[in-house]
Design a protein around this motif. Structure first.
Motif, PDB file in Angstrom:
ATOM      1  N   PHE A  40       0.839  -1.200   0.000  1.00  0.00           N
ATOM      2  CA  PHE A  40       0.000   0.000   0.000  1.00  0.00           C
ATOM      3  C   PHE A  40       0.876   1.252   0.000  1.00  0.00           C
ATOM      4  N   LYS A  41       1.925   1.244   0.806  1.00  0.00           N
ATOM      5  CA  LYS A  41       2.875   2.354   0.826  1.00  0.00           C
ATOM      6  C   LYS A  41       3.518   2.530  -0.543  1.00  0.00           C
ATOM      7  N   ASP A  42       3.930   1.434  -1.140  1.00  0.00           N
ATOM      8  CA  ASP A  42       4.557   1.498  -2.462  1.00  0.00           C
ATOM      9  C   ASP A  42       3.585   2.067  -3.499  1.00  0.00           C
ATOM     10  N   TYR A  43       2.326   1.659  -3.448  1.00  0.00           N
ATOM     11  CA  TYR A  43       1.330   2.178  -4.379  1.00  0.00           C
ATOM     12  C   TYR A  43       1.166   3.687  -4.206  1.00  0.00           C
ATOM     13  N   ILE A  44       1.033   4.123  -2.965  1.00  0.00           N
ATOM     14  CA  ILE A  44       0.895   5.562  -2.710  1.00  0.00           C
ATOM     15  C   ILE A  44       2.132   6.312  -3.191  1.00  0.00           C
ATOM     16  N   ASP A  45       3.305   5.809  -2.852  1.00  0.00           N
ATOM     17  CA  ASP A  45       4.547   6.481  -3.260  1.00  0.00           C
ATOM     18  C   ASP A  45       4.672   6.559  -4.776  1.00  0.00           C
ATOM     19  N   ASP A  46       4.375   5.474  -5.461  1.00  0.00           N
ATOM     20  CA  ASP A  46       4.548   5.413  -6.911  1.00  0.00           C
ATOM     21  C   ASP A  46       3.460   6.182  -7.665  1.00  0.00           C
ATOM     22  N   ALA A  47       2.217   6.066  -7.218  1.00  0.00           N
ATOM     23  CA  ALA A  47       1.099   6.619  -7.979  1.00  0.00           C
ATOM     24  C   ALA A  47       0.696   8.033  -7.567  1.00  0.00           C
ATOM     25  N   PHE A  48       0.947   8.422  -6.310  1.00  0.00           N
ATOM     26  CA  PHE A  48       0.393   9.671  -5.803  1.00  0.00           C
ATOM     27  C   PHE A  48       1.424  10.699  -5.334  1.00  0.00           C
ATOM     28  N   ASP A  49       2.531  10.258  -4.780  1.00  0.00           N
ATOM     29  CA  ASP A  49       3.463  11.207  -4.165  1.00  0.00           C
ATOM     30  C   ASP A  49       4.064  12.148  -5.206  1.00  0.00           C
ATOM     31  N   HIS A  50       3.960  13.446  -4.930  1.00  0.00           N
ATOM     32  CA  HIS A  50       4.471  14.506  -5.798  1.00  0.00           C
ATOM     33  C   HIS A  50       3.908  14.417  -7.212  1.00  0.00           C
ATOM     34  N   ARG A  51       2.607  14.144  -7.273  1.00  0.00           N
ATOM     35  CA  ARG A  51       1.894  14.093  -8.551  1.00  0.00           C
ATOM     36  C   ARG A  51       0.666  15.000  -8.467  1.00  0.00           C
ATOM     37  N   HIS A  52       0.014  15.186  -9.606  1.00  0.00           N
ATOM     38  CA  HIS A  52      -1.202  15.996  -9.694  1.00  0.00           C
ATOM     39  C   HIS A  52      -2.399  15.045  -9.678  1.00  0.00           C
ATOM     40  N   LEU A  53      -3.216  15.106  -8.630  1.00  0.00           N
ATOM     41  CA  LEU A  53      -4.289  14.130  -8.438  1.00  0.00           C
ATOM     42  C   LEU A  53      -5.345  14.168  -9.541  1.00  0.00           C
ATOM     43  N   ASN A  54      -5.554  15.320 -10.164  1.00  0.00           N
ATOM     44  CA  ASN A  54      -6.504  15.368 -11.282  1.00  0.00           C
ATOM     45  C   ASN A  54      -6.094  14.390 -12.375  1.00  0.00           C
ATOM     46  N   GLU A  55      -4.787  14.300 -12.616  1.00  0.00           N
ATOM     47  CA  GLU A  55      -4.284  13.387 -13.639  1.00  0.00           C
ATOM     48  C   GLU A  55      -4.280  11.948 -13.151  1.00  0.00           C
ATOM     49  N   VAL A  56      -3.845  11.721 -11.932  1.00  0.00           N
ATOM     50  CA  VAL A  56      -3.756  10.362 -11.390  1.00  0.00           C
ATOM     51  C   VAL A  56      -5.142   9.715 -11.327  1.00  0.00           C
ATOM     52  N   LEU A  57      -6.128  10.478 -10.841  1.00  0.00           N
ATOM     53  CA  LEU A  57      -7.477   9.940 -10.676  1.00  0.00           C
ATOM     54  C   LEU A  57      -8.362  10.205 -11.888  1.00  0.00           C
ATOM     55  N   ASP A  58      -7.826  10.897 -12.904  1.00  0.00           N
ATOM     56  CA  ASP A  58      -8.567  11.237 -14.113  1.00  0.00           C
ATOM     57  C   ASP A  58      -9.915  11.857 -13.751  1.00  0.00           C
ATOM     58  N   SER A  59      -9.851  12.945 -12.960  1.00  0.00           N
ATOM     59  CA  SER A  59     -11.064  13.554 -12.437  1.00  0.00           C
ATOM     60  C   SER A  59     -10.891  15.064 -12.312  1.00  0.00           C
ATOM     61  N   ASP A  60     -11.999  15.796 -12.528  1.00  0.00           N
ATOM     62  CA  ASP A  60     -12.016  17.235 -12.271  1.00  0.00           C
ATOM     63  C   ASP A  60     -12.315  17.535 -10.808  1.00  0.00           C
ATOM     64  N   LEU A  61     -12.696  16.511 -10.051  1.00  0.00           N
ATOM     65  CA  LEU A  61     -13.028  16.683  -8.635  1.00  0.00           C
ATOM     66  C   LEU A  61     -12.292  15.649  -7.780  1.00  0.00           C
ATOM     67  N   PRO A  62     -10.976  15.717  -7.727  1.00  0.00           N
ATOM     68  CA  PRO A  62     -10.227  14.753  -6.903  1.00  0.00           C
ATOM     69  C   PRO A  62     -10.259  15.150  -5.421  1.00  0.00           C
ATOM     70  N   THR A  63     -11.427  14.997  -4.820  1.00  0.00           N
ATOM     71  CA  THR A  63     -11.617  15.361  -3.419  1.00  0.00           C
ATOM     72  C   THR A  63     -11.020  14.302  -2.492  1.00  0.00           C
ATOM     73  N   ALA A  64     -10.869  14.662  -1.240  1.00  0.00           N
ATOM     74  CA  ALA A  64     -10.396  13.705  -0.238  1.00  0.00           C
ATOM     75  C   ALA A  64     -11.363  12.530  -0.125  1.00  0.00           C
ATOM     76  N   GLU A  65     -12.655  12.806  -0.281  1.00  0.00           N
ATOM     77  CA  GLU A  65     -13.664  11.753  -0.202  1.00  0.00           C
ATOM     78  C   GLU A  65     -13.468  10.719  -1.310  1.00  0.00           C
ATOM     79  N   LEU A  66     -13.262  11.216  -2.535  1.00  0.00           N
ATOM     80  CA  LEU A  66     -13.077  10.299  -3.662  1.00  0.00           C
ATOM     81  C   LEU A  66     -11.727   9.588  -3.602  1.00  0.00           C
ATOM     82  N   LEU A  67     -10.726  10.269  -3.081  1.00  0.00           N
ATOM     83  CA  LEU A  67      -9.424   9.629  -2.892  1.00  0.00           C
ATOM     84  C   LEU A  67      -9.536   8.508  -1.861  1.00  0.00           C
ATOM     85  N   ALA A  68     -10.267   8.740  -0.772  1.00  0.00           N
ATOM     86  CA  ALA A  68     -10.468   7.700   0.244  1.00  0.00           C
ATOM     87  C   ALA A  68     -11.145   6.481  -0.365  1.00  0.00           C
ATOM     88  N   ARG A  69     -12.141   6.699  -1.212  1.00  0.00           N
ATOM     89  CA  ARG A  69     -12.846   5.581  -1.868  1.00  0.00           C
ATOM     90  C   ARG A  69     -11.901   4.823  -2.796  1.00  0.00           C
TER      91      ARG A  69
END
Length: 118
Positions: free
Chosen positions: A59-88
């Protein structure tokens, strides 16, 4: 019921582009995120664990590789990358690997938390 949790950290930017003009979250900004992965089980494994904490390195590796120092709009392919949607999203990723996962909480600031628990 036995419950455990483990905390993970990453930094990322996002922009909630559909917010009303003038809303601070409509501007590009970043957070130092805290993620709390929660697991529960009525039974312990042969070693006395719900899940061995070392197994959660994936899980740590996934977060580090996919999310750390990235733009969440691109990672989650969303205009609304809220904390709620990230938690889901993080819940669903972890639940596919560990059936004991029961919730994921995401903090964008020390005073705010969003939690997803089906």
């Amino acid at each position: 019921m036995y419950r455990i949790s483990k905390e993970f950290h990453f930094s990322a930017s996002h922009q909630l582009v559909n917010m009303p003009a003038g809303h601070p979250c409509a501007r590009l900004h970043g957070h130092n995120y805290v993620v709390r992965l929660e697991l529960a089980s009525e039974e312990l494994d042969q070693y006395g664990f719900v899940v061995d904490y070392t197994a959660l390195k994936a899980f740590k590796d996934y977060i580090d590789d996919a999310f750390d120092h990235r733009h969440l709009n691109e990672v989650l392919d969303s205009d609304l990358p809220t904390a709620e949607l990230l938690a889901r999203h993080l819940h669903d990723w972890a639940k596919a690997r560990w059936p004991q996962v029961c919730a994921v909480a995401v903090s964008e600031t020390p005073k705010t938390w969003a939690r997803y628990q089906p």
